[in-house]
Write a protein that holds these residues in place. Structure first.
Motif, mmCIF file in Angstrom:
data_model
loop_
_atom_site.group_PDB
_atom_site.id
_atom_site.type_symbol
_atom_site.label_atom_id
_atom_site.label_comp_id
_atom_site.label_asym_id
_atom_site.label_seq_id
_atom_site.Cartn_x
_atom_site.Cartn_y
_atom_site.Cartn_z
ATOM 1 N N GLY A 102 69.701 75.488 68.329
ATOM 2 C CA GLY A 102 70.309 75.034 66.894
ATOM 3 C C GLY A 102 69.396 75.471 65.714
ATOM 4 N N ASN A 103 69.015 74.728 64.681
ATOM 5 C CA ASN A 103 68.273 75.022 63.794
ATOM 6 C C ASN A 103 66.910 74.813 63.985
ATOM 7 O OD1 ASN A 103 70.237 75.707 62.139
ATOM 8 N ND2 ASN A 103 70.565 73.461 61.321
ATOM 9 N N GLN A 104 66.555 74.328 65.113
ATOM 10 C CA GLN A 104 64.956 73.816 65.475
ATOM 11 C C GLN A 104 64.474 74.772 66.304
ATOM 12 O OE1 GLN A 104 65.434 69.844 67.312
ATOM 13 N NE2 GLN A 104 63.831 69.104 65.719
ATOM 14 N N ILE A 105 63.145 75.038 66.036
ATOM 15 C CA ILE A 105 62.396 75.827 66.867
ATOM 16 C C ILE A 105 61.616 75.136 67.929
ATOM 17 C CG2 ILE A 105 60.564 77.581 67.080
ATOM 18 C CD1 ILE A 105 61.611 78.594 64.411
ATOM 19 N N VAL A 106 61.741 75.421 69.281
ATOM 20 C CA VAL A 106 61.323 74.639 70.177
ATOM 21 C C VAL A 106 60.073 75.519 70.665
ATOM 22 C CG1 VAL A 106 61.210 73.390 72.510
ATOM 23 C CG2 VAL A 106 63.209 73.411 70.824
#
Lengths: 404, 224
Positions: free
Chosen positions: B14-18
């Motif tokens: 999504g918009n998150q960076i893991v």
């Protein structure tokens, strides 16, 4: 990867999902079958029509009295020339000296009553010469056709169709009997064996007499037309030129007649039917593309179903190109074997149709088999490309963790 | 043999960076027996995928046998996977329509090895996992343990340098699990570098070296 390994792997997939494979084979084979059947009908129609024309004789040049052209507007002399001069027996005789002419058959047509032994019936009459037999490619059932050199003289003989024989002579032997035609009498010398029609007349109902007898019978010197048989196709043009020159001279410089080449008519019919057959074939090819799209659809589903397998293959060293090849090979095998199945079905059904409808000749043209096979294979490749590409571009990690 | 320098792997969810792997350094020598442990989401599977060239790092270098893999294209990586790396998966990943022997043969088929040479190697691999009498059985006719043995035979048939096992006993009962572990440990003793990813403590403790991951970082690297 070796070629046979590729084939084996692709085949093993096709066998693994039999329903899917059979459905796609059926779809493709219906497409190919449609091409074969439709072109067979088209080609059969062409054969039928050109056959009808061929029965009238090949290398045939026909002279018809009169000409369709705009004339007048000038002197009263020109206006007078509008009425065409009839073609006469003398015109026909004058054409004999042209080089390359094999046979000349002047034709007179009319109708009169035929009587024998108290039985009477109206019959169509054709007046012509011995050449008429070879010009029309007729065959005699029994007896002789008209005797030779009957262009000027008219021995009182006639040849009759089978129906005339049956109706007037019943069971008795007609040959040698005197048949009364109008106010003349003629001796029956033969029975025509050919069936079918000539200039719109049922041959079996016909009586053929020497041309001079016919003109006397109808009290009219004009010919219906003159049929000229050339020795071969090549001399046709020269003969037409010579004919026009001679007839024009005889008709006081007026070209008040029309010359038609039979093979020109035939060639244009041939062309028309070639186009028709190709059009039918193209329409049928659309179903092949529909089958191709179906293959693509099913292959796309297969790619997502077999994600984990594709991932595995990549994990154990498959290059993207190899995955691509594998799916393309599957598509080609499907469309190829579907096409072959369709060819077998199409040709078998044409054979059945041939037996069921013997009067119409179903002729699947050779090119239809090649073209449909190639189109089927091409649609396999084209519509296999997208699924194969999608498969080869799959991320192995996602593919491996996908459905198991 | 394996050197990992300052390696990171980020995913966009999504918009998150893991950050699945966060600046990792690791060195593995030939013939080692290593367990990688961690809770799910710790990055252990990502590390294994990168080691197996199935995934590529976002940053950093992975040097395998002196070659920096970040400069490789897809085909070259496929070649390395084919010749130097063997995979064993939790869910076996056998091709269901092929027999045991054909499954074992697959890596060689892809590598374009002649059928005559392949047969011999399949026989040897089958005897390694004691399944000669099951060679023409389809996966569905085999037990879980037998399937994993087929998968192991497949992974070693190209004689790789490294065997990467992702939860190899995860889908097996304890008896067949032990069998499989012994089998791959034997292969390790014969010289094969063995890297096992697991969250099974018992299995993890059997290895010579235990690496623990948490949130994409190595928190523990114990050599016994």
């Amino acid at each position: 990867m070796r070629f046979y390994d590729l084939i084996f792997l692709a085949l093993s997939t096709l066998i693994r999902y039999p329903l899917r494979t059979i459905m796609l084979l059926v779809a493709t084979s219906i497409g190919v079958m449609a091409v074969i059947l439709l072109t067979a009908v088209g080609e059969g129609a062409r054969d039928y029509i050109t056959g009808e024309f061929r029965d009238m004789g090949t290398n045939l040049i026909i002279v018809i009295p009169g000409k369709n052209e705009t004339s007048g507007g000038g002197s009263p002399v020109d206006l007078a020339g509008v009425t065409p001069r009839d073609l006469t027996i003398e015109d026909a005789i004058s054409l004999r000296k042209i080089d390359g002419v094999k046979n000349i058959a002047p034709i007179v047509i009319g109708e009169t009553s035929a009587q024998f032994n108290g039985l009477e019936r109206n019959v169509p009459i054709i007046g012509s010469t011995q050449s008429f037999l070879s010009v029309r490619k007729w065959e005699m059932e029994t007896g002789m056709f008209l005797p030779g050199s009957t262009l000027e003289r008219s021995p009182p003989v006639c040849v009759i169709g089978k129906e005339v024989e049956k109706e007037l002579f019943g069971g008795s032997n007609a040959i040698g009997q005197w048949l009364r035609l109008g106010d003349r009498r003629c001796r029956v010398t033969g029975i025509i064996g050919t069936e079918g029609r000539a200039v719109g007349i049922d041959v079996q109902k016909l009586v053929v007499v020497p041309v001079s007898l016919a003109t006397a019978l109808f009290n009219r010197p004009s010919l219906f037309r003159i049929a000229v048989e050339a020795e071969n196709r090549l001399v046709g043009d020269q003969i037409i030129k010579d004919m026009k020159k001679i007839l024009k001279k005889r008709h006081r410089g007026k070209e008040d007649f029309t010359v038609i080449r039979q093979d020109a008519v035939m060639a244009s019919f041939d062309n028309i039917f070639n186009v028709l057959t190709m059009a039918l074939g193209s329409i049928a090819s659309i179903s092949l593309f529909v089958a191709g799209i179906l293959i693509m659809n099913v292959m796309l589903v297969a790619v997502s179903q077999r994600q984990s397998e594709i991932g595995l293959l990549k994990a154990i060293g498959a290059k993207n190109k190899q995955i691509n090849q594998l799916f393309i090979t599957e598509a080609i095998l499907l469309s190829g074997s579907g096409a072959i199945l369709g060819l077998i079905l199409g040709h078998s059904i044409t054979q059945v149709l041939k037996i069921s409808f013997p009067t119409f000749n179903f002729l699947p043209p050779l090119w239809a088999s090649y073209v449909s096979l190639i189109v089927a294979l091409m649609s396999g490749v084209i519509f296999g490309l997208l699924p194969a590409r999608r498969a080869s571009k799959l991320d192995p990690v996602i593919a491996l963790s996908g459905n198991k | 043999m394996i050197r990992i320098e300052n390696l990171s792997r980020k995913f966009e969810v999504g918009n998150q960076i893991v950050r699945a792997l966060d600046h990792i350094d690791l060195e593995i020598t030939k013939g080692e027996y290593i367990s990688i442990m961690g809770v799910s989401g710790s990055g252990k599977s990502t590390l294994l995928n990168i080691l197996g060239l199935l995934d590529t790092p976002t940053k950093g270098d992975y040097i395998l046998s002196g070659i920096n893999t970040s400069e490789m294209n897809d085909d070259e990586m496929a070649h390395i996977r084919s010749t130097k790396i063997g995979f064993v998966f939790q869910s076996f990943h056998l091709i269901p329509r092929l027999t045991a022997a054909e499954n074992i043969e697959m890596p060689m088929v892809l590598a374009g090895i002649k059928p005559k040479d392949r047969q011999e190697k399949v026989e040897i691999a089958l005897s390694h996992v004691s399944l000669n009498d099951r060679s023409d059985h389809k996966p569905e006719q085999l037990s879980g343990g037998q399937r994993q043995r087929v998968a192991i035979a497949r992974s070693i048939v190209m004689e790789p340098d490294v065997l990467l096992a992702d939860e190899p006993t995860g889908n097996l009962d304890s008896t067949s699990g032990i069998e499989i572990v012994r089998l791959i440990e034997d292969l390790n003793k014969a010289g094969l570098t063995l890297i096992v990813v697991t969250h099974d403590r018992k299995l993890g403790n059997r290895s010579d070296r235990l690496i623990r991951l948490l949130d994409g970082k190595i928190i523990n690297d114990n050599v016994k």
